[in-house]
Each structure stands twice: as structure tokens, then as C-alpha cells.
Design an enzyme around this catalytic site. Structure first.
Site, PDB file in Angstrom:
ATOM      1  N   GLY A 144      24.758 -32.403  85.431  1.00 30.09           N
ATOM      2  CA  GLY A 144      25.007 -32.314  86.964  1.00 30.09           C
ATOM      3  C   GLY A 144      24.746 -33.798  87.290  1.00 30.09           C
ATOM      4  O   GLY A 144      24.506 -34.826  86.648  1.00 30.09           O
ATOM      5  N   GLY A 160      12.969 -38.282  81.527  1.00 32.86           N
ATOM      6  CA  GLY A 160      12.683 -37.043  81.243  1.00 32.86           C
ATOM      7  C   GLY A 160      11.843 -36.235  82.304  1.00 32.86           C
ATOM      8  O   GLY A 160      10.748 -36.762  82.772  1.00 32.86           O
ATOM      9  N   HIS A 195       8.466 -24.955  66.994  1.00 31.31           N
ATOM     10  CA  HIS A 195       8.771 -25.134  65.596  1.00 31.31           C
ATOM     11  C   HIS A 195       8.832 -23.941  64.762  1.00 31.31           C
ATOM     12  O   HIS A 195       7.978 -22.927  64.908  1.00 31.31           O
ATOM     13  CB  HIS A 195       7.222 -25.790  65.445  1.00 31.31           C
ATOM     14  CG  HIS A 195       7.024 -26.874  66.361  1.00 31.31           C
ATOM     15  ND1 HIS A 195       7.751 -28.120  66.175  1.00 31.31           N
ATOM     16  CD2 HIS A 195       6.289 -27.036  67.288  1.00 31.31           C
ATOM     17  CE1 HIS A 195       7.664 -28.962  67.404  1.00 31.31           C
ATOM     18  NE2 HIS A 195       6.639 -28.140  68.031  1.00 31.31           N
ATOM     19  N   SER A 250       8.471 -25.559  58.670  1.00 31.94           N
ATOM     20  CA  SER A 250       7.746 -26.696  58.152  1.00 31.94           C
ATOM     21  C   SER A 250       8.597 -27.438  57.379  1.00 31.94           C
ATOM     22  O   SER A 250       9.527 -26.990  56.655  1.00 31.94           O
ATOM     23  CB  SER A 250       6.516 -26.486  57.502  1.00 31.94           C
ATOM     24  OG  SER A 250       6.495 -25.955  56.547  1.00 31.94           O
ATOM     25  N   GLU A 298      13.666 -35.633  72.117  1.00 32.66           N
ATOM     26  CA  GLU A 298      13.796 -36.339  73.442  1.00 32.66           C
ATOM     27  C   GLU A 298      14.489 -37.713  73.292  1.00 32.66           C
ATOM     28  O   GLU A 298      15.341 -38.170  73.977  1.00 32.66           O
ATOM     29  CB  GLU A 298      12.198 -36.747  73.865  1.00 32.66           C
ATOM     30  CG  GLU A 298      12.219 -37.484  75.460  1.00 32.66           C
ATOM     31  CD  GLU A 298      11.038 -37.481  76.069  1.00 32.66           C
ATOM     32  OE1 GLU A 298      10.981 -38.219  76.993  1.00 32.66           O
ATOM     33  OE2 GLU A 298      10.060 -36.757  75.627  1.00 32.66           O
ATOM     34  N   HIS A 327      23.748 -28.399  80.708  1.00 25.50           N
ATOM     35  CA  HIS A 327      24.144 -28.595  81.994  1.00 25.50           C
ATOM     36  C   HIS A 327      24.056 -30.207  82.234  1.00 25.50           C
ATOM     37  O   HIS A 327      23.261 -31.136  81.957  1.00 25.50           O
ATOM     38  CB  HIS A 327      22.987 -28.121  82.957  1.00 25.50           C
ATOM     39  CG  HIS A 327      23.159 -28.266  84.356  1.00 25.50           C
ATOM     40  ND1 HIS A 327      23.798 -28.079  85.125  1.00 25.50           N
ATOM     41  CD2 HIS A 327      22.218 -29.404  84.894  1.00 25.50           C
ATOM     42  CE1 HIS A 327      24.010 -28.995  86.390  1.00 25.50           C
ATOM     43  NE2 HIS A 327      22.872 -29.587  86.387  1.00 25.50           N
TER      44      HIS A 327
END
Length: 140
Positions: free
Chosen positions: A108, A82, A89, A92, A62, A106
Site C-alpha cells: 500500500g 518495520g 518456527h 530445526s 526481516e 499487501h
């Protein structure tokens, strides 16, 4: 693709006193169409079994996706938040450092979608994530 005002120094300084600083995410490379960053795999990012916490991987994804999206905008006029994020995942990790690379799918006027691939030090895929962001206008 990215605005020239965004340098590694600028984006790393934006992380002061945030979760990003706490778990030691570092922005390491700005390319023509990508942003890279690293995160340690240690007690700050482990889950109870000593593995990289999935939430830490999502925090790295993020962070990279949101910052990369913001870097495509004029920050005095617009910013990104967001809307949705997902993560798969794959492998590990117990120690070392992971590296994430955010690339646009994208870009936009009202939304952006970024894919973030996170790899271990052996360049093996640890996690793949996709974030969708809303592009919002700053109130004048």
C-alpha cells in the site's frame, strides 16, 4: 513490481558493515514478485544447543521483507521501517544453509505486509514469518 535500480549487486553491497554481513545473509534472486536470500547455519547463527537460533531466522526474515519492500519504492522519496514481525518456527536446522523467500501480501501507500518462508536444503519449511512495514517519506 521492483524498481530496476535494485540489482543483486546493489542490495548485497548495502549490507556492508551490518548484521546482515556479519551473519552472511546473501541476496540470491530477484523475481517478478519475490526476493530470495540465504543464510548459513553455523556458529554465527546457532543457539547454545547447536540449532539454528530463532532470532537468526527472524533476522533473515526481516532483512528479506524490509529490502523487498524498499525495492518497490523510489529510494530518493520513500523508505520502509518495520512495525511488527512474527515468526513460527516449524523445523530445526543444525547445519547447511537456509533459504528465505519474501512475497508481498499487501503493498500500500502507507504500509506493506510481506510473508517470508524459510526452508532448509531439503526444501522443508523451517520458519514462516510475516512483517508489517511503514512506508515513510524522506524529508526534503
Amino acid at each position: 513490481m521492483f524498481k530496476e535500480i535494485f540489482t543483486l549487486e546493489v542490495i548485497n553491497n548495502l549490507s556492508k558493515n551490518t548484521l546482515v554481513e556479519h551473519i552472511d545473509i546473501q541476496f540470491t534472486e530477484i523475481g517478478d514478485d519475490y526476493l530470495k536470500g540465504t543464510m548459513p547455519v553455523d556458529k554465527r547463527t546457532h543457539q547454545p544447543l547447536g540449532l539454528l537460533h530463532g532470532g537468526a531466522s527472524v533476522a533473515l526474515a526481516e532483512t528479506l521483507g524490509s529490502v523487498a519492500a524498499t525495492m518497490t519504492l523510489n529510494p530518493e522519496e520513500q523508505y520502509c521501517v518495520g512495525l511488527d514481525i512474527n515468526a513460527n518456527h516449524i523445523k530445526s536446522a543444525r547445519e547447511g544453509t537456509v533459504e528465505g523467500t519474501a512475497r508481498p501480501l499487501h503493498v500500500g501507500k502507507k504500509t506493506q505486509v510481506w510473508e517470508i518462508k524459510i526452508t532448509n536444503e531439503q526444501k522443508e519449511l523451517v520458519c514462516v514469518s510475516r512483517i508489517t512495514l511503514a512506508v515513510l517519506d524522506r524529508k526534503k
